[in-house]
Design a protein around this motif. Structure first.
Motif, short mmCIF file in Angstrom:
data_model
loop_
_atom_site.label_atom_id
_atom_site.label_comp_id
_atom_site.label_asym_id
_atom_site.label_seq_id
_atom_site.Cartn_x
_atom_site.Cartn_y
_atom_site.Cartn_z
N GLY A 57 0.81 -1.21 0.00
CA GLY A 57 0.00 0.00 0.00
C GLY A 57 0.84 1.26 0.00
N LEU A 58 1.98 1.22 0.68
CA LEU A 58 2.90 2.36 0.67
C LEU A 58 3.35 2.71 -0.74
CD1 LEU A 58 5.20 1.53 3.73
CD2 LEU A 58 3.53 3.39 3.60
N GLY A 93 -8.41 10.41 1.34
CA GLY A 93 -9.51 10.35 2.30
C GLY A 93 -10.54 9.31 1.92
N PHE A 94 -10.80 9.17 0.63
CA PHE A 94 -11.76 8.17 0.15
C PHE A 94 -11.27 6.76 0.50
CE2 PHE A 94 -13.52 5.28 -2.98
CZ PHE A 94 -14.83 5.67 -3.10
N ILE A 95 -9.98 6.49 0.25
CA ILE A 95 -9.40 5.18 0.57
C ILE A 95 -9.54 4.89 2.07
CG2 ILE A 95 -7.28 3.82 0.62
CD1 ILE A 95 -6.37 5.33 -1.87
N THR A 111 -8.56 -7.00 8.07
CA THR A 111 -7.16 -6.62 8.24
C THR A 111 -6.56 -6.16 6.94
OG1 THR A 111 -6.92 -8.22 10.04
CG2 THR A 111 -4.90 -7.42 9.02
N PHE A 112 -6.92 -6.85 5.85
CA PHE A 112 -6.49 -6.39 4.52
C PHE A 112 -6.96 -4.97 4.26
CE2 PHE A 112 -8.12 -5.90 0.13
CZ PHE A 112 -6.91 -5.82 -0.54
N ALA A 113 -8.22 -4.68 4.59
CA ALA A 113 -8.74 -3.32 4.42
C ALA A 113 -8.02 -2.34 5.33
CB ALA A 113 -10.24 -3.29 4.69
N ALA A 114 -7.74 -2.77 6.57
CA ALA A 114 -7.07 -1.88 7.52
C ALA A 114 -5.67 -1.52 7.06
CB ALA A 114 -7.00 -2.56 8.90
N SER A 115 -4.99 -2.46 6.41
CA SER A 115 -3.64 -2.19 5.93
C SER A 115 -3.63 -1.11 4.84
CB SER A 115 -3.00 -3.47 5.39
OG SER A 115 -3.65 -3.91 4.20
N LEU A 116 -4.78 -0.94 4.18
CA LEU A 116 -4.87 0.05 3.10
C LEU A 116 -5.56 1.34 3.53
CD1 LEU A 116 -5.83 -2.31 0.13
CD2 LEU A 116 -3.57 -1.46 0.77
N THR A 131 -4.39 3.65 5.76
CA THR A 131 -3.44 4.76 5.87
C THR A 131 -2.21 4.61 4.98
OG1 THR A 131 -2.37 3.64 7.74
CG2 THR A 131 -4.11 5.23 8.25
N SER A 132 -1.89 3.39 4.56
CA SER A 132 -0.62 3.20 3.84
C SER A 132 -0.52 3.99 2.53
CB SER A 132 -0.36 1.71 3.61
OG SER A 132 -1.43 1.10 2.91
N PRO A 133 -1.56 4.06 1.67
CA PRO A 133 -1.41 4.88 0.46
C PRO A 133 -1.18 6.36 0.78
CG PRO A 133 -3.24 3.36 0.22
CD PRO A 133 -2.83 3.32 1.66
#
Length: 462
Positions: free
Chosen positions: A31-32, A263-265, A145-150, A152-154
């Motif tokens: 995601g970073l 913000g949308f992500i 968790t997959f959603a959580a990883s994305l 803030t990372s982008p």
């Protein structure tokens, strides 16, 4: 010796928490790289950038489709941990090459599809250590968790890229990927006991199990699993295409700023976490597994149709909230798959489902890109509009409308999935042996032919 060493290097008993940490670190690292990857793509392939991106994703997805059943079946024999380490290592291997050698990065990224099946191994891992009634909640936690990883990372990657450059983002992602690999190697325990592995029963693996098309032919002998797999294909095809182009679509067609996209992500990610944990648990108890899948597909249909017809920013925000609710579909589907599969076949069947999703990851982006091309919508970087695109009048989001049509088909197929498991369905994972084995369910007493009773993903020589 290496496999024995890997199994011994662990802490405590296998828990769902181990799977959660593995999936979070892997996708947080990728995601970073959301913003840097777009930059490297444009720099490396200045012409037909998104066509090349579609080809890369297509090769990766096709290789994932080809390899997932084999990796899942091998993990049924030799255990989950070794193959979890393998999938995490090769999935993250291209990351440090992004700035060192972009050509090598994209080449290795394509080839890494052979091992990019972390979800299938993790779902089998969770199935080993949970009871059937707990499984959908555990799958929902992993998907959340997959959603959580994305969440803030982008945004973090974009901020660091603007302030300090892409090289630092790649370094951070590499460090997180290394931590993920070390976590699997040193902390994650084995989930599949020796006595539960097919190897302990003397079942050899055949090369027929490495053929994903042979696996799909055997799935056709079990109507329930076949219906589930068709549902996965029809619903995930537009989802994969949407992921490949949606944020660029927001920037170019809907005129979202970079801050609004971040913000949308975050909003969709946060709502998805709630949907896949709290909401999923309630729905599974109140309306059951099948109805939860149908409800998730209904949300996905509404979301895609709104994306397709929407032309204002507020419409995208509202549709994004619906998209978060639709995220309950996959964990519910995974629970359906596991419920008609015995423990010693979880890896093979989950690997097949992940392989279908891998195939969609190749076909979806290509499908969306082709439809954008037909309607003269060129995918440029956010906030970049050419004079030609300003003059053209196109239907807002035509690929999303096409995706909504495929979800309608998925709904029609899912309606016919049985709510209860019958003896015919359960034979999808029953082992045929000449000697009875204590922990393998017995065959149904209803007389059927050997051909009709062929187990799912089982070697025909057994």
């Amino acid at each position: 010796m290496l496999d024995k060493y890997i199994r011994q290097r662990s802490v405590g008993q296998a828990k769902v928490t181990h799977a959660v940490v593995v999936i979070f670190l892997e996708f947080f690292a990728w995601g970073l790289l959301t913003t840097p990857m777009l930059t490297v793509l444009r720099e490396t392939f200045p012409h037909h950038t998104f066509l090349i991106n579609g080809l890369i994703q297509g090769v990766k997805g096709f290789l994932s489709f080809m390899s997932a059943p084999l990796i899942g079946a091998l993990s049924d024999i030799w255990g989950r941990k070794s193959f979890l380490l393998l999938t995490v290592f090769f999935t993250c291997a291209p990351i440090p090459l992004m700035r060192i050698s972009p050509w090598c990065f994209f080449a290795l990224m394509s080839v890494s599809g052979l091992f990019s099946v972390t979800f299938s191994v993790l779902f089998a891992y969770v199935a080993d250590i949970t009871e059937e009634e707990e499984r959908s909640t555990a799958y929902g936690l992993i998907s959340a968790t997959f959603a959580a990883s994305l969440v803030t990372s982008p945004a973090i990657g974009a901020y660091v890229s603007v302030k300090y450059g892409d090289s630092l983002v790649v370094l951070l992602a590499t460090i997180i990927a290394v931590l993920d690999i070390l976590f699997v190697l040193l902390v994650v325990p084995e989930s599949l006991p020796e006595k539960m592995r097919l190897s302990s029963l003397g079942f050899p693996i055949s090369w027929a199990q490495a053929d994903p098309f042979a696996s799909l032919r055997k799935v056709g002998k079990d109507s329930t699993v076949l219906l589930i797999c068709v549902t996965v294909f029809l619903s995930y095809l537009p989802e994969a295409g949407q992921y490949s182009s949606f944020f660029l679509y927001l920037g170019q067609v809907i005129n979202f700023s970079s801050e609004a996209i971040a913000g949308f992500i975050a909003m969709v990610g946060i709502l998805s976490i709630g949907a896949q944990t709290l909401l999923l648990r309630v729905l599974m108890r109140k309306i059951g597994n099948k109805n939860t899948v149908l409800l998730g597909l209904g949300f996905q249909l509404f979301q895609l149709a709104w994306y397709g017809f929407g032309s204002e920013p507020w419409m995208m925000w509202a549709a994004g909230a619906i998209a978060a609710l639709s995220s309950i579909s996959f964990p519910a589907v995974s629970a359906l798959v596991s419920s008609c599969t015995d423990r010693d076949q979880q890896g093979a069947v989950q690997g097949m489902v992940t392989g279908i999703r891998g195939l969609c990851n190749g076909l979806g982006p290509a499908m969306f890109g082709f439809i954008f091309f037909l309607f003269n919508v060129e995918l440029l970087e956010p906030n970049q509009v050419t004079p030609d695109t300003e003059k053209k009048s196109v239907i807002p989001g035509p690929p999303f409308l096409f995706g909504a049509c495929t979800v309608v088909l998925a709904l029609l197929v899912a309606v016919f999935i049985p709510s209860q498991h019958t003896s015919e369905v359960k034979t999808c994972s029953t082992q045929v042996t000449t000697e009875p084995v204590s922990f393998i369910p017995e065959m149904s007493s209803v007389p059927v032919s050997d051909e009709d009773n062929e187990p799912l993903l089982q070697d025909s020589s057994l």
